[in-house]
Design a protein around this motif. Structure first.
Motif, PDB file in Angstrom:
ATOM      1  N   TYR A   1       0.829  -1.208   0.157  1.00 10.27           N
ATOM      2  CA  TYR A   1       0.075  -0.182  -0.066  1.00 10.27           C
ATOM      3  C   TYR A   1       0.769   1.167   0.045  1.00 10.27           C
ATOM      4  O   TYR A   1       1.829   1.347   0.790  1.00 10.27           O
ATOM      5  CB  TYR A   1      -0.917   0.032   1.393  1.00 10.27           C
ATOM      6  CG  TYR A   1      -1.608   1.362   1.273  1.00 10.27           C
ATOM      7  CD1 TYR A   1      -2.784   1.693   0.514  1.00 10.27           C
ATOM      8  CD2 TYR A   1      -1.184   2.359   2.346  1.00 10.27           C
ATOM      9  CE1 TYR A   1      -3.501   2.792   0.761  1.00 10.27           C
ATOM     10  CE2 TYR A   1      -1.814   3.413   2.382  1.00 10.27           C
ATOM     11  CZ  TYR A   1      -2.949   3.963   1.597  1.00 10.27           C
ATOM     12  OH  TYR A   1      -3.564   5.084   1.640  1.00 10.27           O
TER      13      TYR A   1
ATOM     14  N   ASN B   1      -7.491   1.545  -6.309  1.00 13.57           N
ATOM     15  CA  ASN B   1      -7.905   2.652  -5.605  1.00 13.57           C
ATOM     16  C   ASN B   1      -8.383   2.752  -4.401  1.00 13.57           C
ATOM     17  O   ASN B   1      -9.663   2.008  -4.372  1.00 13.57           O
ATOM     18  CB  ASN B   1      -8.696   3.925  -6.660  1.00 13.57           C
ATOM     19  CG  ASN B   1      -8.889   5.102  -6.083  1.00 13.57           C
ATOM     20  OD1 ASN B   1      -8.872   5.286  -4.816  1.00 13.57           O
ATOM     21  ND2 ASN B   1      -8.954   6.036  -6.742  1.00 13.57           N
TER      22      ASN B   1
ATOM     23  N   VAL C   1      -3.532  -2.462  -9.780  1.00 12.70           N
ATOM     24  CA  VAL C   1      -3.745  -1.195  -8.951  1.00 12.70           C
ATOM     25  C   VAL C   1      -5.064  -0.914  -8.658  1.00 12.70           C
ATOM     26  O   VAL C   1      -5.898  -0.609  -9.241  1.00 12.70           O
ATOM     27  CB  VAL C   1      -2.983   0.035  -9.507  1.00 12.70           C
ATOM     28  CG1 VAL C   1      -2.857   1.206  -8.519  1.00 12.70           C
ATOM     29  CG2 VAL C   1      -1.681  -0.383 -10.003  1.00 12.70           C
TER      30      VAL C   1
ATOM     31  N   LYS D   1      -3.134   3.998  -2.899  1.00  6.85           N
ATOM     32  CA  LYS D   1      -3.063   3.005  -4.042  1.00  6.85           C
ATOM     33  C   LYS D   1      -2.657   1.437  -3.507  1.00  6.85           C
ATOM     34  O   LYS D   1      -1.610   1.464  -2.564  1.00  6.85           O
ATOM     35  CB  LYS D   1      -2.097   3.149  -5.073  1.00  6.85           C
ATOM     36  CG  LYS D   1      -2.725   4.385  -6.005  1.00  6.85           C
ATOM     37  CD  LYS D   1      -1.495   4.604  -6.965  1.00  6.85           C
ATOM     38  CE  LYS D   1      -1.828   5.834  -8.033  1.00  6.85           C
ATOM     39  NZ  LYS D   1      -0.816   6.277  -8.952  1.00  6.85           N
TER      40      LYS D   1
ATOM     41  N   ALA E   1      -7.873   0.408 -10.618  1.00  8.45           N
ATOM     42  CA  ALA E   1      -7.639   1.763 -11.245  1.00  8.45           C
ATOM     43  C   ALA E   1      -6.765   1.545 -12.644  1.00  8.45           C
ATOM     44  O   ALA E   1      -7.027   1.968 -13.587  1.00  8.45           O
ATOM     45  CB  ALA E   1      -6.821   2.601 -10.312  1.00  8.45           C
TER      46      ALA E   1
END
Length: 359
Positions: free
Chosen positions: A177, A199, A197, A181, A206
């Protein structure tokens, strides 16, 4: 007289402030306030995973602190452990379908605080806490061993419920983390070469980025850069644009698998184990390191000429903790090393140690 009165009042207010601070922020109570927690995967066919614990100044561990606190074992293989605020989270993978779970414990006493089981949690692998949410990588039911049912379970830590499942194919595994992200890798048992990835503000994917081999997020370095391994390469990425800034080959033999990555406490050195499997899938290997400013990874000479089933750096002392698994029928060991590669000591823990958590 006025000076004496002012001095007396200052002392009184200071004493009151200290007392008030102590009253509002008491020291945590329990048997496991400060020390080292060892994740012991156990023998999968026996469901005998456990969390061991020892104080940093000790060389003797309590083999199973959940059983010590609750009078019963976790009943499965232990995949990961982390904690934040007052909560601890253990990932338990039982060999029987439908028996996997997230086990909540009080962080300092290890008392049972409830579970989440199947179908919300199936084959859990790794957990990361972000605020009042926990993200758990899961392989899903995976009955056909094709790793096509994977997902990230999003858990509300206040209600202890899964609020969302984010679909991730090819067996989601390691998590890192950083700044809103969540970087997700895939298991080495697949050809999953996608860096996903998420969000964490919207809990949606994402980006999905193809890489050169099976992806393992390693961590964020001292310069704020993301490191991953992709196949037999280590790569440095810009965490915002995700552009690859550097690629370092980890040898040239694809049969040697890099893993158990961990970063030094100053985030400038990366340690890892290079593993080889024989025809019977028995593992062997050595431990290496490289710096974040290096132009290549030197695998001609190991940092420690020994194979480990897990590596982690204690951020408070800077010691390298290495997990040793002689076999899955006997206790393993936590071995501590200084930065020069010299051994400090070794401590007997549970069966199949693979990781560590420090507090």
């Amino acid at each position: 007289m006025k000076k004496q009165l002012a001095s007396s009042l200052a002392i009184a207010f200071s004493t009151l402030a200290v007392w008030s601070c102590n009253q509002s922020d008491p020291a945590p109570k329990g048997d496991y306030v400060r020390g080292v927690f060892v994740v012991n995967e156990g023998n999968f066919s026996q469901n005998n995973g456990a969390i061991s614990y020892f104080a940093r100044e000790s060389n003797t561990a309590t083999a199973d602190i959940f059983a010590a606190a609750n009078g019963t074992a976790l009943k499965g293989g232990v995949q990961d452990y982390t904690a934040a605020e007052e909560q601890g989270i253990i990932l338990v993978d039982n060999m029987s379908a439908g028996q996997d779970k997230v086990q909540f414990v009080q962080r300092y006493t290890f008392k049972d605080e409830g579970t989440i089981g199947a179908p919300d949690i199936e084959n859990p692998r790794e957990v990361v806490i972000v605020g009042r949410k926990a993200y758990v990588s899961c392989w899903g039911s995976n009955a056909d061993y094709q790793y096509t049912t994977g997902y990230i379970a999003v858990i509300d830590l206040t209600t202890k419920k899964v609020t969302k499942k984010i679909d991730i194919a090819k067996g989601p595994e390691d998590l890192v983390y950083n700044a809103g992200k969540l970087f997700v890798g895939t298991t080495t048992f697949t050809n999953g070469n996608i860096l996903t990835v998420i969000n964490t503000n919207t809990d949606q994917v994402a980006q999905s980025i193809p890489m050169e081999g099976v992806v393992t997020p390693i961590g964020i370095d001292a310069n704020g850069k993301l490191w991953i391994s992709a196949g037999i390469k280590a790569q440095r990425l810009n965490p915002e644009s995700l552009a690859v800034e550097a690629t370092l080959a980890i040898g040239s033999d694809a049969a040697k698998v890099p893993g158990s990555f961990t970063m030094s406490s100053d985030l400038k050195t990366i340690y890892f184990v290079l593993t080889t499997f024989d025809a019977n899938f028995n593992a062997s290997g050595q431990t290496y390191k490289f710096g974040i400013a290096d132009s290549q990874v030197d695998v001609s000479k190991p940092f420690i000429n020994r194979y480990f089933t897990g590596l982690t750096i204690d951020p408070s002392q800077g010691l390298l903790y290495a997990a040793v698994t002689p076999s899955l029928t006997q206790s393993g060991y936590a071995v501590r090393y200084r930065g020069d590669g010299n051994v400090v000591d070794s401590i007997k823990v549970g069966v199949g140690p693979t990781g560590f958590f420090f507090q």
